[in-house]
Design a protein around this motif. Structure first.
Motif, short mmCIF file in Angstrom:
data_model
loop_
_atom_site.label_atom_id
_atom_site.label_comp_id
_atom_site.label_asym_id
_atom_site.label_seq_id
_atom_site.Cartn_x
_atom_site.Cartn_y
_atom_site.Cartn_z
N PRO A 147 30.42 38.42 42.67
CA PRO A 147 31.42 39.38 42.20
C PRO A 147 32.66 39.44 43.09
O PRO A 147 32.61 39.11 44.28
N SER A 148 33.76 39.88 42.48
CA SER A 148 34.95 40.17 43.27
C SER A 148 34.75 41.55 43.91
O SER A 148 34.03 42.38 43.37
N ALA A 194 36.04 36.70 43.14
CA ALA A 194 34.74 36.30 42.59
C ALA A 194 34.44 34.86 42.98
O ALA A 194 35.33 34.01 43.04
N GLU A 217 30.87 39.74 35.94
CA GLU A 217 32.24 39.76 36.48
C GLU A 217 33.26 39.51 35.36
O GLU A 217 34.24 40.23 35.24
N ARG A 268 35.91 42.44 33.64
CA ARG A 268 37.27 42.24 34.16
C ARG A 268 38.25 43.02 33.29
O ARG A 268 38.21 42.95 32.06
#
Length: 92
Positions: free
Chosen positions: A21-22, A36, A86, A90
């Motif tokens: 994940p970011s 990410a 992710e 977004r």
């Protein structure tokens, strides 16, 4: 597996939730967070968080709970699931 329905203990040498994940909040060593798919600088050689339990650890990291759906039976499963999540979450 952890006794509380679906929760489990983290898999050793995984670190998928610290890679896929970011993270938009600052991390020590990554003041702008991380994109990410990039391994967090706080992972050690055993894929364990060096700042686990410390106040410097981002809140989003503390919110991850190992569970059967996310982690599956392998690190690859966890990376794929978290990468999918992710993309799905977004902002447009």
């Amino acid at each position: 597996m952890h006794p509380e329905g679906g929760l489990m203990n983290c898999r050793e040498y995984c670190g998928a939730c610290c890679t896929a994940p970011s993270i938009s909040s600052p991390i020590p060593g990554m003041p702008d967070g991380k994109p990410a798919g990039v391994r967090c600088v706080q992972l050690d050689d055993q894929e364990r968080c060096r700042i686990f339990g410390l106040p410097e650890r981002p809140a989003v990291c503390a919110s991850f709970q190992a569970n059967e759906q996310m982690c599956g039976s392998s690190r690859d499963h966890a990376l794929q699931w978290l990468s999918w999540l992710e993309v799905e979450t977004r902002p447009s």
